[in-house]
Structures are given as C-alpha cells and as structure tokens.
Design a protein around this motif. Structure first.
Motif, PDB file in Angstrom:
ATOM      1  N   GLN A  60       0.826  -1.199   0.000  1.00  5.05           N
ATOM      2  CA  GLN A  60       0.000   0.000   0.000  1.00  5.05           C
ATOM      3  C   GLN A  60       0.866   1.257   0.000  1.00  5.05           C
ATOM      4  OE1 GLN A  60      -2.603  -0.436   3.406  1.00  5.05           O
ATOM      5  NE2 GLN A  60      -4.162  -1.467   2.165  1.00  5.05           N
ATOM      6  N   THR A  61       0.262   2.335  -0.392  1.00  6.97           N
ATOM      7  CA  THR A  61       0.954   3.633  -0.367  1.00  6.97           C
ATOM      8  C   THR A  61       1.530   3.879   1.022  1.00  6.97           C
ATOM      9  OG1 THR A  61      -0.453   4.573  -2.085  1.00  6.97           O
ATOM     10  CG2 THR A  61       0.664   6.113  -0.625  1.00  6.97           C
ATOM     11  N   LYS A 116       5.031   5.096  -3.287  1.00  4.86           N
ATOM     12  CA  LYS A 116       3.925   5.822  -3.894  1.00  4.86           C
ATOM     13  C   LYS A 116       3.411   5.032  -5.101  1.00  4.86           C
ATOM     14  CE  LYS A 116       6.356  10.169  -2.879  1.00  4.86           C
ATOM     15  NZ  LYS A 116       6.907  11.414  -3.468  1.00  4.86           N
ATOM     16  N   PRO A 117       2.186   5.253  -5.508  1.00  4.68           N
ATOM     17  CA  PRO A 117       1.670   4.553  -6.691  1.00  4.68           C
ATOM     18  C   PRO A 117       2.556   4.750  -7.915  1.00  4.68           C
ATOM     19  CG  PRO A 117      -0.129   5.570  -5.503  1.00  4.68           C
ATOM     20  CD  PRO A 117       1.126   6.039  -4.834  1.00  4.68           C
ATOM     21  N   SER A 176      -0.367   0.167  -4.283  1.00  7.23           N
ATOM     22  CA  SER A 176      -1.788   0.490  -4.401  1.00  7.23           C
ATOM     23  C   SER A 176      -2.104   1.778  -3.654  1.00  7.23           C
ATOM     24  CB  SER A 176      -2.630  -0.657  -3.855  1.00  7.23           C
ATOM     25  OG  SER A 176      -2.386  -0.828  -2.473  1.00  7.23           O
ATOM     26  N   SER A 177      -3.068   2.514  -4.188  1.00  4.07           N
ATOM     27  CA  SER A 177      -3.432   3.799  -3.561  1.00  4.07           C
ATOM     28  C   SER A 177      -4.541   3.619  -2.545  1.00  4.07           C
ATOM     29  CB  SER A 177      -3.870   4.784  -4.642  1.00  4.07           C
ATOM     30  OG  SER A 177      -4.932   4.247  -5.380  1.00  4.07           O
TER      31      SER A 177
END
Length: 128
Positions: A13-14, A87-88, A127-128
């Motif tokens: 995840q972010t 970050k994405p 993932s954002s």
C-alpha cells in the motif's frame, strides 16, 4: 555464466516498504557499478539508484531521494534497495544491472548502454 537475480518485489500500500535484492555471480563484483532501473507500463526504463561496489558510493534519481537506500554486501555479491514511503508512481518492473566501473561515469549514471548485464526484473506494485 553471468547472472543477476532480482527478487523482493510485491504488492504494497501507499506509504509501505519493500526491499529488493540483486544477487550477482559470474563476474568480479568489485569491478562493477550495480544499478537499479524500473519500467512502468508505456514508459521508458529509467534509472533509480546505483552503487559503486568498490567504495560504496551511492547515487539516486531525484524522484526517490530520501525514500530509497541502496547498499552492497561485497562478501555476498549482493546489492539491496530498501524502498520506503512507496507511492503509486513507483509501480513498475524493477531491474538490476551491472556496468564496468571503467566505463561508468558519475555524470552519466543511468545510461542503459553502459550496463552490460541485466537481471530478469521483479514487479513492484503500490496500491493507492
């Protein structure tokens, strides 16, 4: 036989972290600069970070400075890329590569043509 084996990619995840490893064999590790590159879908491969294994000097693309850390273990012929604060836009296939230190120059750190050997790549998805 020259081999560069990249590993450690995954889904995060972010804001998360991943550690990539590049295991090298078949050449004199200290005579090469080991670099990490990445390629996102539809984009050109770009340099992320590199390290002169002979003296440990490291270099980073502006986009990852302060978030990524590269290190080498010369006894194990391994280079590690610690990626924090992901970050994405860091999503890409990450490749490690080796350039002879006699050819590599600080002012042209990430010229793909300078790197003789390439690993197979490892997917990093943020993932954002």
């Amino acid at each position: 036989e020259v081999q560069l084996q990249a590993s450690g990619g995954g889904l995060v995840q972010t804001g998360g972290s991943l550690r990539l490893s590049c295991a090298a064999s078949g050449f004199t590790f200290d005579d090469y600069v080991i670099g990490w590159f990445r390629q996102a879908p539809g984009k050109e491969r770009e340099g992320v970070s590199c390290i002169k294994t002979s003296d440990g000097r490291s270099y980073y693309a502006d986009s990852v400075k302060g978030r990524f850390t590269i290190s080498s273990d010369n006894a194990k012929n391994t280079v590690t890329l610690q990626m924090n604060g992901l970050k994405p836009e860091d999503t890409a296939v990450y490749y490690c590569a080796a350039a002879p230190v006699t050819r590599w120059r600080v002012r042209r750190q990430f010229i793909r043509g300078d790197y003789d050997y390439w690993g197979q790549g490892t997917q990093v998805t943020v993932s954002s």
